[in-house]
Scaffold this motif. Sequence first.
Motif, short mmCIF file in Angstrom:
data_model
loop_
_atom_site.label_atom_id
_atom_site.label_comp_id
_atom_site.label_asym_id
_atom_site.label_seq_id
_atom_site.Cartn_x
_atom_site.Cartn_y
_atom_site.Cartn_z
N VAL A 2 0.79 -1.27 0.16
CA VAL A 2 -0.24 -0.48 -0.43
C VAL A 2 1.09 0.99 -0.05
O VAL A 2 1.83 1.21 0.84
CB VAL A 2 -0.95 -0.23 0.87
N SER A 3 0.42 3.06 -1.14
CA SER A 3 1.37 3.34 -0.85
C SER A 3 0.78 4.65 -1.07
O SER A 3 -0.24 5.04 -1.10
CB SER A 3 1.95 3.58 -2.41
N PRO A 4 1.79 6.06 -0.10
CA PRO A 4 0.73 7.43 -0.70
C PRO A 4 0.96 7.97 -2.04
O PRO A 4 0.73 8.54 -2.16
CB PRO A 4 1.86 7.75 0.15
N GLY A 5 1.87 6.75 -2.89
CA GLY A 5 2.72 6.88 -4.30
C GLY A 5 0.87 6.84 -4.70
O GLY A 5 0.61 6.97 -6.86
N TRP A 6 0.06 5.86 -4.47
CA TRP A 6 -1.08 5.69 -6.17
C TRP A 6 -1.34 6.71 -6.22
O TRP A 6 -2.23 6.77 -7.54
CB TRP A 6 -1.84 5.15 -4.69
N PRO A 7 -2.00 7.69 -5.38
CA PRO A 7 -2.69 8.60 -6.09
C PRO A 7 -2.03 9.50 -7.31
O PRO A 7 -2.99 10.06 -8.11
CB PRO A 7 -2.70 9.74 -4.76
N SER A 8 -0.89 9.70 -7.54
CA SER A 8 -0.59 9.99 -8.91
C SER A 8 -0.05 9.27 -9.54
O SER A 8 0.63 9.51 -10.58
CB SER A 8 0.86 11.21 -8.47
N GLU A 9 0.08 8.08 -9.65
CA GLU A 9 0.26 6.94 -10.56
C GLU A 9 -0.88 7.92 -11.54
O GLU A 9 -1.86 8.16 -11.90
CB GLU A 9 -0.37 5.61 -10.06
N LEU B 221 -11.42 6.06 -3.51
CA LEU B 221 -12.43 5.35 -2.64
C LEU B 221 -12.16 5.63 -1.14
O LEU B 221 -12.80 6.72 0.13
CB LEU B 221 -12.54 4.26 -2.23
N ILE B 222 -10.55 6.10 -0.44
CA ILE B 222 -10.54 6.64 0.89
C ILE B 222 -10.68 8.31 1.09
O ILE B 222 -11.06 8.63 1.54
CB ILE B 222 -8.77 5.76 1.06
N SER B 223 -10.24 9.18 -0.21
CA SER B 223 -10.67 10.26 -0.31
C SER B 223 -12.00 10.60 0.02
O SER B 223 -12.19 11.81 0.44
CB SER B 223 -10.01 10.59 -1.43
N LEU B 224 -12.91 9.91 -0.33
CA LEU B 224 -13.98 10.61 -0.39
C LEU B 224 -14.31 10.04 1.24
O LEU B 224 -15.29 10.74 1.49
CB LEU B 224 -14.92 9.13 -0.99
N PHE B 225 -13.90 9.50 2.29
CA PHE B 225 -13.88 9.66 3.29
C PHE B 225 -13.13 10.15 4.66
O PHE B 225 -12.95 10.79 5.62
CB PHE B 225 -13.73 8.54 4.42
N HIS B 226 -12.72 11.64 3.68
CA HIS B 226 -11.47 11.96 4.13
C HIS B 226 -11.52 13.73 3.75
O HIS B 226 -11.02 13.74 2.90
CB HIS B 226 -9.87 11.83 4.59
N ARG B 227 -12.14 14.62 4.12
CA ARG B 227 -12.56 16.01 4.12
C ARG B 227 -11.87 16.96 4.68
O ARG B 227 -12.28 18.46 4.65
CB ARG B 227 -13.96 16.14 3.95
N GLU B 228 -11.34 16.13 5.56
CA GLU B 228 -9.80 17.10 6.05
C GLU B 228 -8.95 17.90 5.90
O GLU B 228 -8.87 19.47 5.41
CB GLU B 228 -9.08 16.82 7.43
N CYS B 229 -8.62 17.67 4.26
CA CYS B 229 -7.55 18.05 3.96
C CYS B 229 -8.09 18.28 1.92
O CYS B 229 -8.66 16.66 1.93
CB CYS B 229 -6.31 18.25 3.91
N ASP B 230 -7.16 18.35 0.85
CA ASP B 230 -7.41 18.24 -0.65
C ASP B 230 -6.18 17.35 -0.91
O ASP B 230 -5.81 17.54 -1.80
CB ASP B 230 -7.51 19.24 -1.15
N GLU B 231 -5.04 16.63 -0.11
CA GLU B 231 -4.37 15.98 -0.46
C GLU B 231 -4.63 14.58 -0.11
O GLU B 231 -4.38 13.64 0.60
CB GLU B 231 -2.65 16.40 0.50
N PRO B 232 -4.40 13.65 -1.49
CA PRO B 232 -5.50 12.67 -1.71
C PRO B 232 -3.32 11.25 -0.66
O PRO B 232 -4.24 10.50 0.05
CB PRO B 232 -5.53 11.89 -3.12
N SER B 233 -2.59 11.42 -1.07
CA SER B 233 -1.38 11.74 -0.25
C SER B 233 -1.41 11.09 1.65
O SER B 233 -1.23 10.12 1.81
CB SER B 233 0.32 12.07 -0.52
N CYS B 234 -2.25 12.38 1.96
CA CYS B 234 -2.30 12.55 3.84
C CYS B 234 -3.23 11.38 3.09
O CYS B 234 -3.65 10.59 4.59
CB CYS B 234 -2.82 13.91 3.41
N HIS B 235 -4.50 11.27 2.20
CA HIS B 235 -5.54 10.36 3.78
C HIS B 235 -4.96 9.51 3.26
O HIS B 235 -5.39 8.21 3.74
CB HIS B 235 -6.56 10.25 2.52
N MET B 236 -4.16 8.42 2.06
CA MET B 236 -3.34 7.13 1.98
C MET B 236 -2.52 7.25 3.36
O MET B 236 -2.87 6.15 3.65
CB MET B 236 -2.79 7.18 0.91
N LEU B 237 -1.90 8.39 3.66
CA LEU B 237 -1.19 7.49 4.91
C LEU B 237 -2.42 7.54 6.07
O LEU B 237 -1.57 6.97 7.28
CB LEU B 237 -0.37 9.29 4.86
#
Length: 377
Positions: free
Chosen positions: A187-194, A206-222
Motif C-alpha cells: 500500500v502506498s501514498p504514491g498511488w494517487p499520482s499513478e 475511494l479512501i479520499s471520499l472519507f477524508h474531507r479534512e484536506c485536499d491532499e490524497p497522499s495524506c488520506h492514504m497515510l
Amino acid sequence: MEREIPRHTLDGVSNAEKSCHPFTTGDGLGLSLQRFRRDECDDVVVLIHGLTSSSDMFIMPEHHNLVSYLLDNGLSDVWCVDFRMSNRFSYNLYPNRYTIDDAALYDHPAAIETVRQAVGEDKRIHVIAHCVGSLSFVMALAAGTVSGISSCVSNSIALTPHIPRWSRFKITFFPFILERILDIPYVSPGWPSEPRLSRGKMLSKLISLFHRECDEPSCHMLSLMWGSGWPALFVHENLAPQTHRRLADLFGGTGLNYHRHVARMVKAGNRAVKMFPGDPRYNGLPDDYFEAGVGIGTPVLFVTGDKNRVFADSNIHCYERLRERGAAHHRLQVFADYGHQDLFMGKDAACDVFPDLLGFIRQNRDAATAGADNKQQ
C-alpha cells in the motif's frame, strides 16, 4: 509531477561534510548511513526513521531540521540510518516475510557497528529513533544485539504497543483483504499520482471520499496506512505547506507483514514479542522483549505527542511499566498539541521539541564525563 523540493535531497543541511556509508546485514541486505560532520565530537548521534519514511525526515530543507539543529548546537557528528524499512530502498515493495525482529537482529547491530568503526570505540553514541524504528531499536537494546549506547530517545513506541480501536481492526483484516482478495502486494501514498487507473489509484480515490479534512490524497492514504484519525499521522497545523504537498516523497509504499507483527504484539497483551518464536533463526532474541527490556541500562527518554493517533499512549505505558519494575533511570516527555510524525517533521519542531531531545543528550553526556573524571581521580 513537478516537485518543489527534489526527492532525497541533502540540501537541508549546510556547512557540513556529507558522506554515504553502505553496510550489509547478516541476512544479506544492502543498507546505508548518511553522515553529516562539521568537526570531531566525543558524542555521536544516530537518527533512525520509521516505517515507510527514511533519513529524509531528518534533513528536510523547508524548516530547521533535526540534523541541522544538532550540528548547530555542538553535536557535530550526526548519522542517519536507512534500514530495511526505508523508502530509499525497494525492499518494502514486494511480498516478503520481514518482521520487526529482523531489524532488531540484523539492521541496527550492523548500523551501529558501521558507525563505531568510523568514529572509534572511544566515542559515545546517542540514538534518536522514531516509530517502528524506535520499536525495533529498543527491542535490539532489550535483546542485547546492540549495546554500549549512551542514551536513547524513543518516539511514539518502544516495548508496549497500544493502538486505537479502528487501527486494531485495520491491522487484523486489511492485510488479508489487500493481499488475498485484491491481490495488492503493498500500500502506498504514491498511488494517487499513478499515471493510469490502477487498483491502487482506484482505492485511493475511494479512501479520499472519507477524508474531507484536506485536499491532499497522499495524506488520506497515510491515514489508511497508519493510525486512526483525520488526519492520523500528524496535526495538520504543525506541517509546513510544502511538507504537506510532498508527503508521497517523504513516505513510501510498504508490504503489510510489519503490520501483522504489531497486531501480534497487541494481542499478546500490548507487549513487544517475537513474531516467529519457533524459528531457529531468531533463537538469539527473547520471546518477550518487555521482560528482557526491564534490564536495559541505557537511559531512555520516552516521548510522544498528546494527540498521537498512531501509537496513542504507548510510550507512556512503557515508561510507567518499566518504572514499576524498578527502572528509574528513564524519563518521559509528552508534547502538547503534537501527534506522531510532526514531532520531527513539524515546521516549529526546532522550537517546541528539539531542545528537550538535545537537553537529554547533554544530560547523559555530562553524566558520562563526570563519571570518567571521577574514575581518573
